[in-house]
Design a protein around this motif. Structure first.
Motif: not given
Length: 311
Positions: A145-166
């Protein structure tokens, strides 16, 4: 600890994304920081400034039903979505209200994105490494519902950042796996990486100092009203300030063009909202103003088209 206000741990800024096996990477949610204190069926909420926010989010009382522990302290971000993305202006309408009425709760539903566990059943967990706290969080809290756990990504910070910005999200937080939770601390154990944003704004006043204009008072329109977004002086050259000193005093008016009007020191002057400019900024503050705004240039456009974006 359970009954005292807690100042949350804050990340330091970092200019560029990076890869690292020592870190995990999470979305930086564009919302309001909220710590929740769950004691049996009672849920108490507190924001970054140690102010109580229990009445603003009455639907969070159901959080106690999703926790298996008796006394628990969670940390996270309260967000309100618009077109599928967090909207800071919408969450502020909830957060700044005296209480969350039934109509307001229905109009602006919120989601609590939980990302840390500080305390559980008489045990202070802040000295444990993040990785251990995160494992305990996933055992104690059942998301839904309206309570969720934030997901974590390991290691690949650059790719994750690009995806988040896109995706048009605010940015990324990098956290060392071994990091403790430092109450009130602002440390490079946690680092936020965010792209700078820009917005078309309207000049609604200026600050006068030393016989000339020092900086501009800027805003953008929201629901027909010019909302105050702060002061901007960075990016203005000497020639800009000289020209503004010639022009803006001729546009002065007594009434503030901003609604609601900000407090007005003696050296602040209001003007007719006619001049427009492009401003680059880091993020919105908890007060709804632009953090570190820089003037990028003046525009020729209808001031009414300078509308609030990016919240």
């Amino acid at each position: 600890m359970f009954y005292s206000p807690i100042k949350p741990m804050e990340p330091k800024s970092r200019p560029r994304p990076f890869d690292s096996d020592r870190h995990i990477f999470q979305v930086k949610w564009d919302g309001v920081r909220i710590l929740s204190f769950i004691n049996g069926r009672e849920v108490r909420l507190q924001n970054r400034k140690l102010r109580d926010r229990t009445l603003q989010y009455p639907e969070m009382q159901s959080l106690s039903q999703q926790i298996s522990g008796r006394e628990v302290i969670l940390d996270g971000e309260m967000i309100a979505l618009k077109d599928g993305k967090p909207s800071f202006s919408r969450i502020l309408r909830r957060d700044l209200a005296a209480r969350g009425t039934k109509e307001r709760v229905q109009e602006i539903p919120v989601v609590y994105m939980v990302f840390d566990l500080l305390y559980a059943d008489d045990r202070d967990l802040t000295k444990l490494p993040w990785e251990e706290r995160d494992g305990m969080l996933k055992k104690l809290l059942t998301p839904g519902g309206n309570v969720q756990i934030t997901e974590s990504i390991s290691g690949r910070g650059i790719d994750f950042y690009r995806a988040v910005v896109e995706e048009g999200l605010e940015g990324v937080v990098a956290k060392e796996r071994s990091s403790p939770y430092l109450i009130g601390g602002k440390t490079s154990l946690w680092e936020k990486i965010k792209p700078r944003k820009d917005m078309n704004c309207v000049v609604g006043g200026y600050i006068w100092e030393g016989g000339k204009i020092k900086s501009l008072l800027i805003g953008a329109y929201q629901e027909g009203n010019l909302r105050f977004l702060g002061r901007a002086g960075s990016g203005l050259g000497e020639k800009d300030l000289e020209e503004l000193t010639k022009v803006l005093p001729g546009l002065r008016q007594e009434e503030s063009p901003f609604l609601p009007p900000p407090k007005r020191p003696k050296n602040w002057y209001w003007v007719r909202p006619l001049l427009t400019l492009k401003v680059e900024y880091m993020e919105f503050t908890s007060e709804g103003q632009l953090r570190h705004p820089t003037v990028k240039g003046f525009l020729i456009m209808d001031p009414a088209d300078c509308v609030l974006v990016g919240e």
